[in-house]
Motif scaffolding. Structure first.
Motif, PDB file in Angstrom:
ATOM      1  N   GLN A 180      14.460   8.085  13.850  1.00 21.32           N
ATOM      2  CA  GLN A 180      15.237   8.975  12.923  1.00 21.32           C
ATOM      3  C   GLN A 180      16.298   8.518  12.386  1.00 21.32           C
ATOM      4  OE1 GLN A 180      14.135  13.258  13.715  1.00 21.32           O
ATOM      5  NE2 GLN A 180      13.820  12.244  15.932  1.00 21.32           N
ATOM      6  N   ASP A 181      17.189   7.531  12.934  1.00 16.62           N
ATOM      7  CA  ASP A 181      18.498   7.068  12.389  1.00 16.62           C
ATOM      8  C   ASP A 181      18.046   6.133  11.251  1.00 16.62           C
ATOM      9  OD1 ASP A 181      20.860   5.756  12.008  1.00 16.62           O
ATOM     10  OD2 ASP A 181      21.053   5.096  13.925  1.00 16.62           O
ATOM     11  N   GLY A 182      18.081   6.691  10.127  1.00 25.06           N
ATOM     12  CA  GLY A 182      17.658   5.991   8.898  1.00 25.06           C
ATOM     13  C   GLY A 182      16.281   6.320   8.281  1.00 25.06           C
ATOM     14  N   ALA A 183      15.330   7.287   9.030  1.00 27.68           N
ATOM     15  CA  ALA A 183      14.191   7.497   8.547  1.00 27.68           C
ATOM     16  C   ALA A 183      13.107   6.362   8.477  1.00 27.68           C
ATOM     17  CB  ALA A 183      14.055   8.385   7.362  1.00 27.68           C
ATOM     18  N   LEU A 184      13.495   5.439   9.450  1.00 34.55           N
ATOM     19  CA  LEU A 184      12.793   4.164   9.452  1.00 34.55           C
ATOM     20  C   LEU A 184      11.379   4.225   9.242  1.00 34.55           C
ATOM     21  CD1 LEU A 184      14.797   2.382  12.213  1.00 34.55           C
ATOM     22  CD2 LEU A 184      15.295   2.465   9.814  1.00 34.55           C
ATOM     23  N   TRP A 185      10.438   5.047   9.607  1.00 31.31           N
ATOM     24  CA  TRP A 185       9.117   5.255   9.519  1.00 31.31           C
ATOM     25  C   TRP A 185       8.720   5.331   8.158  1.00 31.31           C
ATOM     26  CZ3 TRP A 185      11.965   9.374  10.722  1.00 31.31           C
ATOM     27  CH2 TRP A 185      12.003  10.602   9.872  1.00 31.31           C
ATOM     28  N   GLN A 186       9.816   5.637   7.288  1.00 33.24           N
ATOM     29  CA  GLN A 186       9.573   5.667   5.878  1.00 33.24           C
ATOM     30  C   GLN A 186       9.330   4.581   5.198  1.00 33.24           C
ATOM     31  OE1 GLN A 186      12.079   8.626   4.278  1.00 33.24           O
ATOM     32  NE2 GLN A 186      11.091  10.356   5.296  1.00 33.24           N
ATOM     33  N   TYR A 231       7.035  -6.735  16.075  1.00 36.40           N
ATOM     34  CA  TYR A 231       7.061  -5.052  16.266  1.00 36.40           C
ATOM     35  C   TYR A 231       8.813  -5.010  16.676  1.00 36.40           C
ATOM     36  CZ  TYR A 231       2.093  -5.344  16.933  1.00 36.40           C
ATOM     37  OH  TYR A 231       0.842  -5.669  16.756  1.00 36.40           O
ATOM     38  N   THR A 232       9.449  -5.550  15.860  1.00 34.03           N
ATOM     39  CA  THR A 232      10.938  -5.497  16.297  1.00 34.03           C
ATOM     40  C   THR A 232      11.429  -4.470  15.045  1.00 34.03           C
ATOM     41  OG1 THR A 232      11.218  -7.685  16.825  1.00 34.03           O
ATOM     42  CG2 THR A 232      12.986  -6.658  16.305  1.00 34.03           C
ATOM     43  N   TRP A 233      12.157  -3.445  15.683  1.00 34.28           N
ATOM     44  CA  TRP A 233      12.806  -2.331  14.899  1.00 34.28           C
ATOM     45  C   TRP A 233      14.137  -1.940  15.726  1.00 34.28           C
ATOM     46  CZ3 TRP A 233      13.168   2.610  16.485  1.00 34.28           C
ATOM     47  CH2 TRP A 233      12.011   2.964  17.480  1.00 34.28           C
ATOM     48  N   TYR A 234      15.208  -1.501  15.017  1.00 38.85           N
ATOM     49  CA  TYR A 234      16.367  -0.871  15.734  1.00 38.85           C
ATOM     50  C   TYR A 234      16.704   0.246  14.763  1.00 38.85           C
ATOM     51  CZ  TYR A 234      16.333  -5.716  17.165  1.00 38.85           C
ATOM     52  OH  TYR A 234      16.186  -7.134  17.408  1.00 38.85           O
ATOM     53  N   ALA A 235      17.261   1.398  15.256  1.00 40.27           N
ATOM     54  CA  ALA A 235      18.064   2.382  14.749  1.00 40.27           C
ATOM     55  C   ALA A 235      18.959   1.781  13.823  1.00 40.27           C
ATOM     56  CB  ALA A 235      18.814   3.097  15.657  1.00 40.27           C
ATOM     57  N   LYS A 236      18.931   2.317  12.578  1.00 39.58           N
ATOM     58  CA  LYS A 236      19.531   1.777  11.383  1.00 39.58           C
ATOM     59  C   LYS A 236      21.285   1.512  11.719  1.00 39.58           C
ATOM     60  CE  LYS A 236      19.895   1.936   6.266  1.00 39.58           C
ATOM     61  NZ  LYS A 236      19.541   2.566   5.167  1.00 39.58           N
ATOM     62  N   SER A 237      21.787   2.421  12.115  1.00 41.74           N
ATOM     63  CA  SER A 237      23.000   2.118  12.572  1.00 41.74           C
ATOM     64  C   SER A 237      23.518   0.998  13.357  1.00 41.74           C
ATOM     65  CB  SER A 237      23.637   3.534  13.463  1.00 41.74           C
ATOM     66  OG  SER A 237      22.937   3.608  14.674  1.00 41.74           O
ATOM     67  N   TYR A 238      22.498   0.174  13.856  1.00 44.20           N
ATOM     68  CA  TYR A 238      22.587  -0.951  14.808  1.00 44.20           C
ATOM     69  C   TYR A 238      22.196  -2.437  13.886  1.00 44.20           C
ATOM     70  CZ  TYR A 238      23.219   1.405  18.923  1.00 44.20           C
ATOM     71  OH  TYR A 238      23.906   2.349  19.785  1.00 44.20           O
TER      72      TYR A 238
END
Length: 192
Positions: free
Chosen positions: A30-36, A94-101
């Motif tokens: 949810q940090d950055g609404a990454l699923w969108q 399959y790499t992803w991080y919360a947007k604040s990182y």
């Protein structure tokens, strides 16, 4: 299947992904609404448990939770996948991080940890990456690691919005690792 391991360096721990990480990952995505973002594999918040279960059920994937040791929380995920023990090749994805990182030491640290393990412990010969043709941020990150662009596979993936897209393939081989490792280590130290 590879042995399930926990790896760590520079304040980041990679540990086998389990349902115990679900609450943290719901917050992280949810940090950055990454699923969108159509070009990524980030799960929707209400699908994080399914994401973890699917990762766990895949026979050619070993998924990790990325833990920020300062907070003790999972801030994203990364995986080994398309593991080919006979040819000693696997992919990182399959790499992803919360947007604040984003644009911190986290991605470079994770890749340094994983590549060191792959080349020096597992003694694999080739590491691959793949990303959507329109995901320029991911392509730049892969290229900054020192990976070489292998080419484009046309029309082989479907984005979450249903659009059929192309995949850009990258790789790094064992003989390149000795020259790449010190550069990655220096890069981590300069931004850590």
């Amino acid at each position: 299947m590879l042995e399930r391991v926990t790896l760590s360096s520079n304040g980041i721990t990679l540990e086998p992904l389990t349902l115990a990480h679900a609450t943290d990952l719901i917050e992280a995505c949810q940090d950055g609404a990454l699923w969108q973002i159509n070009e990524t594999s980030v799960p929707e918040p209400d699908k994080v448990m399914d994401y973890i279960n699917v990762a766990d059920s895949m026979t050619d994937r070993q998924a990790f939770a990325v833990i920020d040791e300062r907070t003790g929380k999972a801030i994203g995920s990364t995986s080994f996948h398309d593991i080919l023990p006979t040819t000693k090749r696997l992919e990182i994805g399959y790499t992803w991080y919360a947007k604040s990182y984003w644009r911190t030491h986290v991605n470079t640290t994770c890749k340094l940890i994983l590549l060191t393990y792959i080349f020096e412990t597992l003694q694999y010969q080739t590491v691959g990456w793949r990303t959507d043709v329109d995901n320029h941020r991911s392509q730049q990150a892969i290229e900054r690691l020192g990976a070489k662009k292998d080419g484009v596979i046309r029309g082989n993936r479907v984005r979450r919005d249903g659009v059929i897209s192309d995949t850009v393939m990258y790789s790094m081989v064992y003989s390149e690792w000795a020259g790449i490792k010190p550069k990655l280590a220096a890069k981590v130290q300069s931004i850590f």
